[in-house]
Design a protein around this motif. Structure first.
Motif, PDB file in Angstrom:
ATOM      1  N   GLY A 280      45.799  30.978  38.953  1.00  0.00           N
ATOM      2  CA  GLY A 280      46.026  32.064  39.022  1.00  0.00           C
ATOM      3  C   GLY A 280      45.231  33.462  38.210  1.00  0.00           C
ATOM      4  N   PHE A 281      46.394  32.889  36.195  1.00  0.00           N
ATOM      5  CA  PHE A 281      45.497  33.768  35.457  1.00  0.00           C
ATOM      6  C   PHE A 281      44.165  33.815  34.654  1.00  0.00           C
ATOM      7  CE2 PHE A 281      50.267  33.064  33.662  1.00  0.00           C
ATOM      8  CZ  PHE A 281      50.253  34.400  33.476  1.00  0.00           C
ATOM      9  N   ILE A 282      43.210  31.963  35.399  1.00  0.00           N
ATOM     10  CA  ILE A 282      41.636  32.545  34.968  1.00  0.00           C
ATOM     11  C   ILE A 282      41.192  33.455  35.977  1.00  0.00           C
ATOM     12  CG2 ILE A 282      40.026  30.659  34.904  1.00  0.00           C
ATOM     13  CD1 ILE A 282      41.759  28.154  34.857  1.00  0.00           C
ATOM     14  N   TRP A 283      41.598  33.640  37.412  1.00  0.00           N
ATOM     15  CA  TRP A 283      40.723  33.683  38.558  1.00  0.00           C
ATOM     16  C   TRP A 283      41.148  35.452  38.306  1.00  0.00           C
ATOM     17  CZ3 TRP A 283      37.690  33.135  41.343  1.00  0.00           C
ATOM     18  CH2 TRP A 283      36.372  31.096  41.802  1.00  0.00           C
ATOM     19  N   GLU A 284      41.895  35.657  37.391  1.00  0.00           N
ATOM     20  CA  GLU A 284      42.548  36.945  37.310  1.00  0.00           C
ATOM     21  C   GLU A 284      41.402  38.074  36.167  1.00  0.00           C
ATOM     22  OE1 GLU A 284      46.448  39.591  35.805  1.00  0.00           O
ATOM     23  OE2 GLU A 284      46.426  37.403  35.251  1.00  0.00           O
ATOM     24  N   ILE A 285      41.431  36.757  35.228  1.00  0.00           N
ATOM     25  CA  ILE A 285      39.902  37.097  34.091  1.00  0.00           C
ATOM     26  C   ILE A 285      38.647  37.463  35.029  1.00  0.00           C
ATOM     27  CG2 ILE A 285      38.903  36.602  31.969  1.00  0.00           C
ATOM     28  CD1 ILE A 285      41.338  34.829  31.317  1.00  0.00           C
ATOM     29  N   ILE A 286      38.731  35.991  35.731  1.00  0.00           N
ATOM     30  CA  ILE A 286      37.392  36.472  36.473  1.00  0.00           C
ATOM     31  C   ILE A 286      37.085  37.954  37.104  1.00  0.00           C
ATOM     32  CG2 ILE A 286      36.024  35.492  38.522  1.00  0.00           C
ATOM     33  CD1 ILE A 286      37.467  32.720  37.255  1.00  0.00           C
ATOM     34  N   TYR A 287      38.481  38.573  37.812  1.00  0.00           N
ATOM     35  CA  TYR A 287      38.612  39.311  38.672  1.00  0.00           C
ATOM     36  C   TYR A 287      38.724  40.899  38.151  1.00  0.00           C
ATOM     37  CZ  TYR A 287      38.302  36.227  42.728  1.00  0.00           C
ATOM     38  OH  TYR A 287      38.028  35.398  43.930  1.00  0.00           O
ATOM     39  N   ASN A 288      39.125  41.096  36.704  1.00  0.00           N
ATOM     40  CA  ASN A 288      38.859  41.554  36.040  1.00  0.00           C
ATOM     41  C   ASN A 288      38.033  43.087  36.493  1.00  0.00           C
ATOM     42  OD1 ASN A 288      39.082  43.819  33.478  1.00  0.00           O
ATOM     43  ND2 ASN A 288      40.800  42.532  33.309  1.00  0.00           N
ATOM     44  N   PRO A 289      38.231  44.157  36.912  1.00  0.00           N
ATOM     45  CA  PRO A 289      37.002  44.552  37.174  1.00  0.00           C
ATOM     46  C   PRO A 289      36.542  45.941  35.732  1.00  0.00           C
ATOM     47  CG  PRO A 289      39.712  46.343  37.367  1.00  0.00           C
ATOM     48  CD  PRO A 289      39.538  44.708  37.594  1.00  0.00           C
ATOM     49  N   ASP A 290      36.381  45.399  34.482  1.00  0.00           N
ATOM     50  CA  ASP A 290      36.536  45.935  33.712  1.00  0.00           C
ATOM     51  C   ASP A 290      35.513  44.842  33.122  1.00  0.00           C
ATOM     52  OD1 ASP A 290      37.423  48.522  34.493  1.00  0.00           O
ATOM     53  OD2 ASP A 290      39.185  48.155  33.263  1.00  0.00           O
ATOM     54  N   THR A 291      36.421  44.137  32.592  1.00  0.00           N
ATOM     55  CA  THR A 291      34.985  43.031  31.885  1.00  0.00           C
ATOM     56  C   THR A 291      35.698  42.130  32.425  1.00  0.00           C
ATOM     57  OG1 THR A 291      38.136  42.450  30.376  1.00  0.00           O
ATOM     58  CG2 THR A 291      36.637  44.423  29.892  1.00  0.00           C
ATOM     59  N   GLY A 292      36.162  41.762  33.516  1.00  0.00           N
ATOM     60  CA  GLY A 292      35.752  39.730  34.472  1.00  0.00           C
ATOM     61  C   GLY A 292      34.287  39.665  34.136  1.00  0.00           C
ATOM     62  N   LEU A 293      34.547  38.168  34.873  1.00  0.00           N
ATOM     63  CA  LEU A 293      32.855  38.152  34.526  1.00  0.00           C
ATOM     64  C   LEU A 293      32.605  37.967  35.656  1.00  0.00           C
ATOM     65  CD1 LEU A 293      31.207  35.488  33.854  1.00  0.00           C
ATOM     66  CD2 LEU A 293      32.362  33.833  35.575  1.00  0.00           C
ATOM     67  N   LEU A 294      32.732  38.482  37.074  1.00  0.00           N
ATOM     68  CA  LEU A 294      32.202  38.446  38.697  1.00  0.00           C
ATOM     69  C   LEU A 294      31.786  40.292  38.737  1.00  0.00           C
ATOM     70  CD1 LEU A 294      32.001  37.363  41.101  1.00  0.00           C
ATOM     71  CD2 LEU A 294      34.013  38.038  42.244  1.00  0.00           C
ATOM     72  N   ASP A 295      32.363  40.812  37.901  1.00  0.00           N
ATOM     73  CA  ASP A 295      31.826  42.362  37.962  1.00  0.00           C
ATOM     74  C   ASP A 295      31.318  41.951  36.524  1.00  0.00           C
ATOM     75  OD1 ASP A 295      32.808  44.669  39.431  1.00  0.00           O
ATOM     76  OD2 ASP A 295      34.063  43.153  39.421  1.00  0.00           O
ATOM     77  N   SER A 296      30.501  41.180  35.807  1.00  0.00           N
ATOM     78  CA  SER A 296      29.670  41.152  35.191  1.00  0.00           C
ATOM     79  C   SER A 296      28.102  40.820  35.888  1.00  0.00           C
ATOM     80  CB  SER A 296      30.655  40.644  33.357  1.00  0.00           C
ATOM     81  OG  SER A 296      31.244  40.749  33.339  1.00  0.00           O
ATOM     82  N   ALA A 297      28.392  39.967  36.544  1.00  0.00           N
ATOM     83  CA  ALA A 297      27.267  39.060  37.324  1.00  0.00           C
ATOM     84  C   ALA A 297      26.734  40.451  37.886  1.00  0.00           C
ATOM     85  CB  ALA A 297      27.988  38.371  37.359  1.00  0.00           C
ATOM     86  N   LEU A 298      27.687  41.265  38.422  1.00  0.00           N
ATOM     87  CA  LEU A 298      27.224  41.735  39.066  1.00  0.00           C
ATOM     88  C   LEU A 298      26.493  43.464  38.811  1.00  0.00           C
ATOM     89  CD1 LEU A 298      30.071  42.327  41.735  1.00  0.00           C
ATOM     90  CD2 LEU A 298      27.835  41.026  42.464  1.00  0.00           C
ATOM     91  N   ARG A 299      27.203  43.837  37.956  1.00  0.00           N
ATOM     92  CA  ARG A 299      26.093  44.642  37.105  1.00  0.00           C
ATOM     93  C   ARG A 299      25.094  44.106  36.365  1.00  0.00           C
ATOM     94  NH1 ARG A 299      31.058  45.727  34.874  1.00  0.00           N
ATOM     95  NH2 ARG A 299      31.564  44.557  33.294  1.00  0.00           N
ATOM     96  N   ALA A 300      25.182  43.601  35.226  1.00  0.00           N
ATOM     97  CA  ALA A 300      23.821  42.253  35.480  1.00  0.00           C
ATOM     98  C   ALA A 300      22.432  42.414  36.289  1.00  0.00           C
ATOM     99  CB  ALA A 300      23.944  41.190  34.830  1.00  0.00           C
ATOM    100  N   ALA A 301      23.048  42.531  36.860  1.00  0.00           N
ATOM    101  CA  ALA A 301      22.126  42.160  39.293  1.00  0.00           C
ATOM    102  C   ALA A 301      21.646  43.564  39.481  1.00  0.00           C
ATOM    103  CB  ALA A 301      22.984  41.497  39.920  1.00  0.00           C
ATOM    104  N   GLY A 302      22.124  44.681  38.970  1.00  0.00           N
ATOM    105  CA  GLY A 302      21.930  45.695  39.391  1.00  0.00           C
ATOM    106  C   GLY A 302      23.043  46.980  39.950  1.00  0.00           C
ATOM    107  N   SER A 303      23.695  46.051  40.340  1.00  0.00           N
ATOM    108  CA  SER A 303      24.747  46.746  40.549  1.00  0.00           C
ATOM    109  C   SER A 303      25.497  48.064  39.947  1.00  0.00           C
ATOM    110  CB  SER A 303      26.203  45.825  41.025  1.00  0.00           C
ATOM    111  OG  SER A 303      27.212  47.101  41.943  1.00  0.00           O
TER     112      SER A 303
END
Length: 325
Positions: free
Chosen positions: A151-174
């Motif tokens: 849960g802690f690992i995925w909390e970091i991934i899902y973080n809306p500001d610095t999370g891995l998932l949102d960073s990848a979406l911003r890199a894709a143009g979102s």
């Protein structure tokens, strides 16, 4: 010069009749020493005592408290209410039915996606491909971690500001910030993906262990009959591993019904977020939440226990009844 004939050899002496006919003494096991008795008593008694104290006693206490109202502090405030808590749960307790729905969604998601995917991975890794040990270790690694750590690992991934998932979406143009755990329409599915990531490795190891004990002659016979890989798996391998399939189904149902750790971490602790209600969280909210309702929480725990016993018991009875036929 003639020699006298030699005397014939004397016959070998036969054993005494008493030695052949004497019955063997009956086996009498030796009596246990005091040390052995103490060891066996501790070896058997301590686990039974722990099971009684930590499992059966709390279970029966919860069943008894489910018919009462209590704030969890003063024993003198325990009042008998009969079926009042159960009536309140099924009629006037709004979070109950959303929690039941989310538990069913959890069960269907786990049974339809991570479980078949884990079986598929096990089937592919059983083909003696290169680096199979590395693949097995990488896929099974999340299972070594506890659900809280996952849960802690995925909390970091899902973080809306610095999370891995949102960073990848911003890199894709979102340009949108998605609150994966705060949006009631997304948070349950986000938690399900995190739970499925761990569940897949567990199912893979269970099925891979079953495939290691599978008779390869059955696959060879199917190949001689002209069956391809998919037909061999569906018509030969999968039915032959029925005991493993039963274990996997039971594990999937139990994991879905008792889901708590990862939702507790990703949901921010006690207090279910909208969209993330589960029966296990409702039990925790009512027992150790800000306003303790031990009777409500115990009644919810009994309901969850009955649902688990009904689901697992019905399936096992039907399965073994078919085998007897």
């Amino acid at each position: 010069m003639s020699s006298e004939p030699s005397a014939p050899p004397a016959p070998a002496a036969s054993p005494a009749p008493s030695a052949l006919s004497a019955p063997s003494a009956p086996y009498r096991p030796g009596r246990l020493s005091t040390g052995d008795r103490v060891f066996l008593s501790a070896f058997i008694g301590l686990p039974l005592l722990a099971l009684l104290v930590f499992v059966w006693l709390p279970a029966f206490t919860s069943i008894a408290l489910s018919f009462t109202t209590w704030d969890g502090i003063d024993l003198g405030d325990i009042h008998w209410t009969g079926l009042g808590n159960y009536t309140e749960i099924f009629t006037n307790y709004p979070p109950f039915w959303p929690a039941v729905r989310n538990n069913l969604i959890w069960l269907l998601f786990t049974a339809l996606l991570p479980t078949p995917f884990g079986i598929l991975l096990a089937y592919q890794l059983d083909k003696k491909i290169r680096f199979t040990k590395i693949y097995q270790t990488a896929i099974f690694l999340p299972m070594v971690l506890s659900l809280a750590v996952v849960g802690f690992i995925w909390e970091i991934i899902y973080n809306p500001d610095t999370g891995l998932l949102d960073s990848a979406l911003r890199a894709a143009g979102s340009a949108h910030h998605i609150d994966w755990l705060g949006d009631p329409d997304l948070n349950l599915w986000a938690v399900l993906i995190a739970s499925g990531w761990r569940h897949t490795g567990y199912i893979m190891i269970l099925y891979l262990a079953g495939l290691k004990g599978f008779d390869p002659a059955l696959k060879e016979a199917a190949a001689l009959d002209g069956a391809n890989g998919r037909q061999t798996f569906l018509r030969v391998t999968f039915p032959a591993l029925k005991p493993v399939n039963i274990i996997i189904l039971v594990v999937t149902v139990m994991e879905s019904l008792r889901a708590f750790d990862i939702v507790y971490v990703l949901g921010g602790g006690v207090g279910s977020k909208p969209g993330m209600e589960l029966l296990s969280l409702l039990i925790t909210d009512n027992i150790i939440g800000e306003s303790s309702h031990i009777g409500y929480g115990s009644a919810l725990a009994v309901v969850l226990l009955l649902v688990s016993l009904a689901a697992i018991g019905t399936f096992l009875v039907q399965t073994f009844r078919k085998e007897d036929r």
